[in-house]
Write an enzyme that holds these catalytic residues in place. Structure first.
Site, short mmCIF file in Angstrom:
data_model
loop_
_atom_site.label_atom_id
_atom_site.label_comp_id
_atom_site.label_asym_id
_atom_site.label_seq_id
_atom_site.Cartn_x
_atom_site.Cartn_y
_atom_site.Cartn_z
N ASN A 1 131.62 20.18 -5.46
CA ASN A 1 132.74 20.36 -4.54
C ASN A 1 133.92 19.57 -5.09
O ASN A 1 133.80 18.36 -5.34
CB ASN A 1 132.39 19.86 -3.14
CG ASN A 1 133.54 20.04 -2.16
OD1 ASN A 1 134.52 19.32 -2.20
ND2 ASN A 1 133.40 21.00 -1.26
N SER B 1 133.06 25.38 -1.70
CA SER B 1 134.28 25.08 -0.97
C SER B 1 133.94 25.06 0.51
O SER B 1 133.30 25.98 1.03
CB SER B 1 135.36 26.14 -1.24
OG SER B 1 136.59 25.77 -0.63
N GLU B 2 134.35 23.99 1.20
CA GLU B 2 133.89 23.81 2.57
C GLU B 2 134.43 24.84 3.56
O GLU B 2 133.98 24.91 4.71
CB GLU B 2 134.18 22.39 3.08
CG GLU B 2 135.62 21.97 3.08
CD GLU B 2 135.99 21.15 1.86
OE1 GLU B 2 136.83 20.26 2.00
OE2 GLU B 2 135.45 21.41 0.77
N ASN B 3 135.41 25.65 3.12
CA ASN B 3 135.88 26.71 4.02
C ASN B 3 134.98 27.95 3.98
O ASN B 3 135.30 28.97 4.58
CB ASN B 3 137.33 27.09 3.72
CG ASN B 3 137.53 27.60 2.30
OD1 ASN B 3 136.88 27.13 1.37
ND2 ASN B 3 138.43 28.55 2.11
N SER C 1 128.36 26.19 5.63
CA SER C 1 128.98 25.40 4.58
C SER C 1 128.65 23.92 4.73
O SER C 1 128.28 23.25 3.77
CB SER C 1 130.50 25.61 4.60
OG SER C 1 131.12 24.89 3.56
#
Length: 223
Positions: free
Chosen positions: A25, A48-50, A88
């Site tokens: 990340n 990607s945390e989205n 996520s």
């Protein structure tokens, strides 16, 4: 794209820490530049945390539905996946992220990290950093050594609100590379042409020096 400034020096060194098949990340800004310096034989899996795993470069027409956590256009590699935020963050909190690379406002001798807000200034929110620093197996901070006004970012004690306590494993700046030990910071690498006194004068925190201190060559851009 090749970056010949301090950010390029940092990004190039960060890229050397990313290993084949790592799930990585990258924080917005400077950390994302590391992709420009990855060895062609190293394939990392970008999270990607989205809601993405398997992000890649933009290929062909930009798709507004494919953006990273910083809102930048991205692509997705073959086999990549999209999912909701719950999934996520389950990946993050479940310890499935090998490395997270984040920027910072401040880091201190105990590996405490402040990178999400300056009191009194408008902020969009804390993002996923608080989860990442406790969920990722390795936390690398990639930042310029000093603030724009020359004041130190590497302190005895962070003065800004913390993102996490004792979470930093490695700190990479354009001047040196440090690891966080039980008794404080250790300088493991220094940039060629820079001496130890020069680095110490630009930080508040003390540090020990690895007896096998490595000298990294100055980064020169491709002409």
């Amino acid at each position: 794209m090749i970056h010949s400034d301090a950010k390029g020096t940092i990004a190039r060194r960060v890229a050397q820490e990313l290993k084949n098949d790592d799930v990585v990340n990258l924080g917005i800004g400077l950390p994302t530049l590391a992709l420009d310096y990855l060895d062609e034989n190293v394939n990392v899996i970008l999270h990607s945390e989205n809601g993405f795993i398997g992000l890649g470069p933009v290929q062909g027409i930009e798709n507004s539905n494919l953006v990273n956590a910083g809102g930048q256009f991205a692509g997705i590699v073959s086999g990549g996946s999209t999912f909701d935020s719950a999934m996520s963050f389950a990946l993050v909190r479940g310890g499935h992220i090998h490395v997270t690379v984040l920027g910072a406002l401040q880091v201190d001798v105990k590996g405490n990290l402040a990178n999400w807000m300056v009191p009194g200034k408008m902020i969009p929110g804390m993002g996923g950093a608080m989860d990442l620093v406790v969920g990722a197996k390795k936390v690398i901070i990639a930042m310029e050594h000093c603030c724009k006004d020359g004041s130190p970012k590497i302190l005895n004690h962070c003065t800004l609100p913390l993102t996490g306590k004792g979470v930093v494993n490695m700190l990479i700046t354009e001047l040196a590379v440090f690891t966080v030990q039980q008794d404080g910071l250790m300088m493991d690498e220094i940039t060629e042409g820079i001496n130890i006194e020069y680095v110490q004068a630009r930080m508040e925190a003390p540090f020990s020096v690895n007896p096998n201190l490595k000298v990294n060559p100055v980064f020169l851009s491709h002409q």
